[in-house]
Design an enzyme around this catalytic site. Structure first.
Site, mmCIF file in Angstrom:
data_model
loop_
_atom_site.group_PDB
_atom_site.id
_atom_site.type_symbol
_atom_site.label_atom_id
_atom_site.label_comp_id
_atom_site.label_asym_id
_atom_site.label_seq_id
_atom_site.Cartn_x
_atom_site.Cartn_y
_atom_site.Cartn_z
ATOM 1 N N ARG A 155 0.824 -1.200 0.000
ATOM 2 C CA ARG A 155 0.000 0.000 0.000
ATOM 3 C C ARG A 155 0.866 1.260 0.000
ATOM 4 O O ARG A 155 0.575 2.232 -0.661
ATOM 5 C CB ARG A 155 -0.895 -0.011 1.250
ATOM 6 N N TYR A 156 1.925 1.240 0.776
ATOM 7 C CA TYR A 156 2.835 2.386 0.857
ATOM 8 C C TYR A 156 4.039 2.098 -0.033
ATOM 9 O O TYR A 156 4.479 0.944 -0.111
ATOM 10 C CB TYR A 156 3.302 2.596 2.292
ATOM 11 N N ARG A 181 7.139 0.105 1.919
ATOM 12 C CA ARG A 181 7.040 -1.119 2.713
ATOM 13 C C ARG A 181 5.891 -2.008 2.238
ATOM 14 O O ARG A 181 4.889 -1.513 1.719
ATOM 15 C CB ARG A 181 6.877 -0.803 4.199
ATOM 16 N N CYS A 220 -1.706 -20.154 12.929
ATOM 17 C CA CYS A 220 -1.194 -19.583 14.193
ATOM 18 C C CYS A 220 -1.238 -20.674 15.254
ATOM 19 O O CYS A 220 -2.005 -21.632 15.139
ATOM 20 C CB CYS A 220 -2.058 -18.426 14.661
ATOM 21 N N CYS A 250 -6.748 -15.896 18.014
ATOM 22 C CA CYS A 250 -7.238 -14.830 18.896
ATOM 23 C C CYS A 250 -8.596 -14.387 18.353
ATOM 24 O O CYS A 250 -8.709 -14.082 17.159
ATOM 25 C CB CYS A 250 -6.270 -13.657 18.883
ATOM 26 N N CYS A 296 -9.007 -11.287 16.003
ATOM 27 C CA CYS A 296 -8.034 -11.176 14.903
ATOM 28 C C CYS A 296 -8.584 -10.356 13.722
ATOM 29 O O CYS A 296 -9.696 -10.593 13.246
ATOM 30 C CB CYS A 296 -7.670 -12.572 14.423
ATOM 31 N N ARG A 343 -7.471 -10.498 10.758
ATOM 32 C CA ARG A 343 -7.412 -11.271 9.503
ATOM 33 C C ARG A 343 -8.187 -12.574 9.594
ATOM 34 O O ARG A 343 -7.858 -13.547 8.928
ATOM 35 C CB ARG A 343 -5.951 -11.542 9.131
ATOM 36 N N ASP A 376 -9.572 -3.110 15.651
ATOM 37 C CA ASP A 376 -10.070 -2.897 14.287
ATOM 38 C C ASP A 376 -11.550 -3.254 14.185
ATOM 39 O O ASP A 376 -12.056 -4.074 14.947
ATOM 40 C CB ASP A 376 -9.275 -3.752 13.297
ATOM 41 N N ASP A 385 -5.849 2.182 13.239
ATOM 42 C CA ASP A 385 -5.621 1.878 11.829
ATOM 43 C C ASP A 385 -6.953 2.145 11.135
ATOM 44 O O ASP A 385 -7.962 1.492 11.444
ATOM 45 C CB ASP A 385 -5.219 0.396 11.684
ATOM 46 N N LYS A 436 -2.406 4.476 9.761
ATOM 47 C CA LYS A 436 -2.586 4.711 11.200
ATOM 48 C C LYS A 436 -2.650 6.197 11.516
ATOM 49 O O LYS A 436 -1.919 6.988 10.904
ATOM 50 C CB LYS A 436 -1.435 4.088 11.985
HETATM 51 S S1 SF4 Z 1 -4.023 -11.907 16.007
HETATM 52 FE FE1 SF4 Z 1 -4.634 -13.243 14.271
HETATM 53 S S2 SF4 Z 1 -2.785 -13.504 13.075
HETATM 54 FE FE2 SF4 Z 1 -2.149 -12.758 15.087
HETATM 55 S S3 SF4 Z 1 -1.735 -14.626 16.286
HETATM 56 FE FE3 SF4 Z 1 -3.840 -14.043 16.711
HETATM 57 S S4 SF4 Z 1 -5.044 -15.225 15.228
HETATM 58 FE FE4 SF4 Z 1 -2.924 -15.239 14.498
#
Ligand code: SF4
Length: 354
Positions: free
Chosen positions: A98-99, A102, A111, A115, A118, A120, A280, A317, A324
């Site tokens: 995007r930038y 980077r 993972c 979490c 998350c 994503r 987010d 973000d 950000k």
């Molecule tokens: S926040 Fe998402 S990408 Fe990061 S460790 Fe947890 S589940 Fe995995």
């Protein structure tokens, strides 16, 4: 294989309700919403991270990060699949660019622990989404042609899920690209499976100095004696600089004392607090969101009261991919019907829903 072997930890992850109930007792809410939440985003926890959970405390900060709750089944109007528009700026599979200077490279979608907040979750936990070797080569070729690129960020999922030899190969290829200034690795394995930081991995890192690592600790209870041992050894042997980003999470770390304890503990093991993120606007995040006014009040109690090196930047973000912005009273532009209007670094306006 034993407890201190990261492959054993991965292979012995608890990934379904029956096995989880054999280890801890669940509340009615947790049991009831497990199956539905699992359909949208898988469940997994390592034996190591599960052992950090306090069974006698229903508000245990570890428990709240890993067990689905009813808020995860709610999709509020402002919550979307890809809040940071990472898929929009994807010139080759697995790379967000995007930038100009980077790019983020998602080299694993697996993972150790999933979490529940998350960003994503639209693709993390789906191994078929992980770029294969052929796609690695396409991404590397892309990086070679982008001469304005200064930094590649290895992310995921968790990039440290890859073997040492794969990481050695990828870091070696990236290091040969003359316009790249440095490489960054984003990983939560130091939190959820610190034994991943093996001596052999440290030898790989030490070949490619300087490498910058960003970890993801959210609560002081996540820093165990094992964390200290493995992180401090990696810093010394791998010659790696380590930073931390936390997400401000309701009922988990939305308290100045908890955050300052976390930040001092991080500094004591050689990790610099880098970002405190506003959560987010990803689908199913309502249980975790802390209102921005409260976040700013908490942040006010950190800066000035505590050593400057323990203070991360509190950021949002921008939903839609605007990048950000720092959160402080000076940056809140205007309150709107839905939330707040912000200007990003280009002067573009973004409306944020909470
Ligand atoms: S926040 Fe998402 S990408 Fe990061 S460790 Fe947890 S589940 Fe995995």
């Amino acid at each position: 294989m034993t407890w201190s072997d990261w492959k054993w930890q991965l292979q012995n992850r608890i990934t379904n309700l029956a096995d989880l109930e054999g280890k801890i007792s669940l509340t009615e809410e947790e049991r009831d919403c497990f199956a539905q939440a699992y359909e949208q985003f898988q469940f997994a926890v390592t034996p190591y991270y599960l052992a950090r959970l306090d069974q006698n405390n229903p508000n245990c900060p570890i428990r709240k990060q890993i067990l689905p709750r009813s808020g995860e089944l709610v999709r509020r109007p402002n919550e979307i699949d890809d809040p940071l528009a990472e898929e929009t700026y994807m010139p080759v599979k697995g790379v967000t660019h995007r930038y100009p200077d980077r790019a983020i490279w998602y080299i694993s979608h697996v993972c150790a622990v999933y979490c529940r907040f998350c960003t994503r979750k639209r693709k993390v936990s789906l191994p078929e989404e992980t770029p294969n070797r052929n796609e690695w080569e396409k991404a590397l070729e892309y990086f070679r042609t982008q001469t304005k690129l200064r930094e590649v960020i290895l992310s995921g999922g968790d990039p440290l899920t890859l073997s040492d030899s794969s990481l050695d190969y990828l870091l070696g290829e990236l290091k040969q690209i003359p316009h790249l200034n440095h490489i960054r690795i984003h990983t939560r394995h130091p939190v959820t499976m610190p034994m991943r930081l093996t001596e052999s991995l440290n030898s790989v890192f030490s070949k490619y100095f300087p490498i910058y690592m960003v970890t993801h600790f959210n609560h002081p209870n996540e820093i165990s004696e094992e964390t200290k041992f493995y992180v401090m050894r990696m810093i010394k042997e791998g010659h790696i600089s380590v930073f931390n980003q936390s997400v401000l999470l309701a009922g988990i770390n939305d308290d100045a004392k908890i955050l300052s304890d976390l930040n001092y503990k991080l500094i004591s093991i050689g990790i610099k607090p880098y970002y405190l993120h506003q959560c987010d606007e990803v689908f199913g995040s309502s249980d975790f969101v802390v209102p921005m006014e409260k976040g700013i009040e908490i942040y006010r109690k950190l800066r000035g009261y505590h050593s400057g090196i323990t203070i991360p930047s509190y950021v949002k973000d921008l939903t839609g991919g605007g990048g950000k912005v720092l959160l402080s009273p000076n940056y809140l532009q205007k309150k709107t019907e839905k939330g707040y209007l912000f200007q990003n670094y280009l002067g573009d306006e973004y409306e944020v829903g909470h």
